[in-house]
Design a protein around this motif. Structure first.
Motif, short mmCIF file in Angstrom:
data_model
loop_
_atom_site.label_atom_id
_atom_site.label_comp_id
_atom_site.label_asym_id
_atom_site.label_seq_id
_atom_site.Cartn_x
_atom_site.Cartn_y
_atom_site.Cartn_z
N LEU A 243 0.86 -1.19 0.00
CA LEU A 243 0.00 0.00 0.00
C LEU A 243 0.89 1.23 0.00
CD1 LEU A 243 -2.66 1.49 0.17
CD2 LEU A 243 -2.62 1.18 2.66
N ASP A 244 0.82 1.96 -1.09
CA ASP A 244 1.54 3.22 -1.23
C ASP A 244 0.52 4.33 -1.00
OD1 ASP A 244 2.85 5.55 -2.13
OD2 ASP A 244 4.07 4.40 -3.55
N TRP A 245 0.76 5.16 0.00
CA TRP A 245 -0.20 6.20 0.33
C TRP A 245 -0.40 7.19 -0.79
CZ3 TRP A 245 2.88 7.40 5.43
CH2 TRP A 245 2.81 6.28 6.27
N ARG A 246 0.52 7.22 -1.75
CA ARG A 246 0.45 8.22 -2.82
C ARG A 246 -0.43 7.80 -3.98
NH1 ARG A 246 6.84 8.23 -3.49
NH2 ARG A 246 6.26 6.02 -3.36
N GLU A 247 -0.78 6.50 -4.05
CA GLU A 247 -1.47 6.04 -5.25
C GLU A 247 -2.25 4.77 -5.00
OE1 GLU A 247 2.35 3.63 -7.08
OE2 GLU A 247 2.06 5.72 -7.65
N ASN A 248 -3.15 4.44 -5.93
CA ASN A 248 -3.90 3.18 -5.95
C ASN A 248 -4.70 2.92 -4.67
OD1 ASN A 248 -2.88 2.57 -8.52
ND2 ASN A 248 -1.07 1.58 -7.65
N LEU A 249 -5.17 3.97 -4.03
CA LEU A 249 -6.01 3.76 -2.85
C LEU A 249 -7.32 3.07 -3.23
CD1 LEU A 249 -5.64 7.03 -0.73
CD2 LEU A 249 -4.61 4.79 -0.33
N GLU A 250 -7.71 3.22 -4.48
CA GLU A 250 -8.97 2.62 -4.92
C GLU A 250 -8.95 1.10 -4.79
OE1 GLU A 250 -7.13 4.78 -6.59
OE2 GLU A 250 -8.36 6.57 -6.25
N SER A 251 -7.74 0.51 -4.80
CA SER A 251 -7.65 -0.95 -4.66
C SER A 251 -7.91 -1.39 -3.22
CB SER A 251 -6.27 -1.45 -5.11
OG SER A 251 -5.25 -0.93 -4.27
#
Length: 219
Positions: free
Chosen positions: A127-135
């Motif tokens: 989990l990268d807080w900067r991106e792909n939170l939608e996953s």
């Protein structure tokens, strides 16, 4: 731990105060089980050692201060994963997260320390807080973080991540040492969205645990 690798303390192999980070393995007893947490500062830096904030949070959880039984829990910036491991042993269904580069180390530590009886009760995810939170669309009952507020450039993304993963029933626990003014700045940012209060102070290790719950929006 998120963001660029950055020492939280000056690192010197000859410094006795910091020698604990050179130990290839540290042992702890939590939730009736002996944990053996491997460390590798040279490979992953801050992401591969056990910090006091994580130990204090584990102690706080083990003392029964948070209802974890069958709760959906996520650990952010897990590092060694000890907080997620202890949460799982205490009955939580735990998602243990960190940056992609830390996942092989994190997965090995978690799988080594969690017994077969909790198989299926936990997962390790990037989990990268900067991106792909939608996953990560699931809302969690409890969000945990130990020593995750030390790089100022990550603060807006961390706040956005916590907001994304929570609703008005989610409890957020942040365990930290306030080293710099910028650390307090993040807590101020968090308090604008969450009702935030100190729930535990470990003076011997200079660690504070904060509890937050999302503010109710006015109708």
């Amino acid at each position: 731990m998120q963001g660029p690798t950055m020492a939280l303390v000056p690192y010197n192999k000859n410094n006795d105060v910091l020698s604990i980070f050179n130990q290839p393995e540290r042992e702890f007893n939590f939730a009736g089980q002996k944990l053996k947490i491997s460390q590798d500062w040279n490979k992953l830096g801050v992401a591969a050692v056990v910090w006091d904030a994580a130990i204090v949070l584990c102690e706080y959880l083990e003392a029964g201060n948070v209802d974890l039984d069958k709760k959906k829990v996520i650990e952010l910036g897990a590092g060694s994963g000890i907080v997620g491991i202890v949460s799982t042993l205490l009955g939580a269904h735990t998602t243990i997260t960190d940056l992609e580069k830390a996942i092989p180390y994190l997965t090995e530590v978690v799988n080594t320390n969690l017994p077969k009886r909790v198989e299926g009760q936990f997962t390790v995810q990037a989990l990268d807080w900067r991106e792909n939170l939608e996953s990560h669309t699931k809302t969690y009952d409890v969000i945990l973080g130990a020593d995750i507020i030390y790089i100022e450039e990550t603060f807006p993304d961390l706040l956005r991540t916590i907001e994304h993963l929570s609703d008005e029933n989610t409890l957020v626990y942040i365990s930290c040492r306030i080293r710099y003014t910028r650390d307090s700045n993040f807590l101020q940012m968090l308090s604008e969205v969450f009702d935030l209060k100190k729930v535990h102070v470990d003076r011997s290790r200079d660690i504070i645990i904060y509890k937050g719950k999302k503010k109710t929006k006015d109708l």
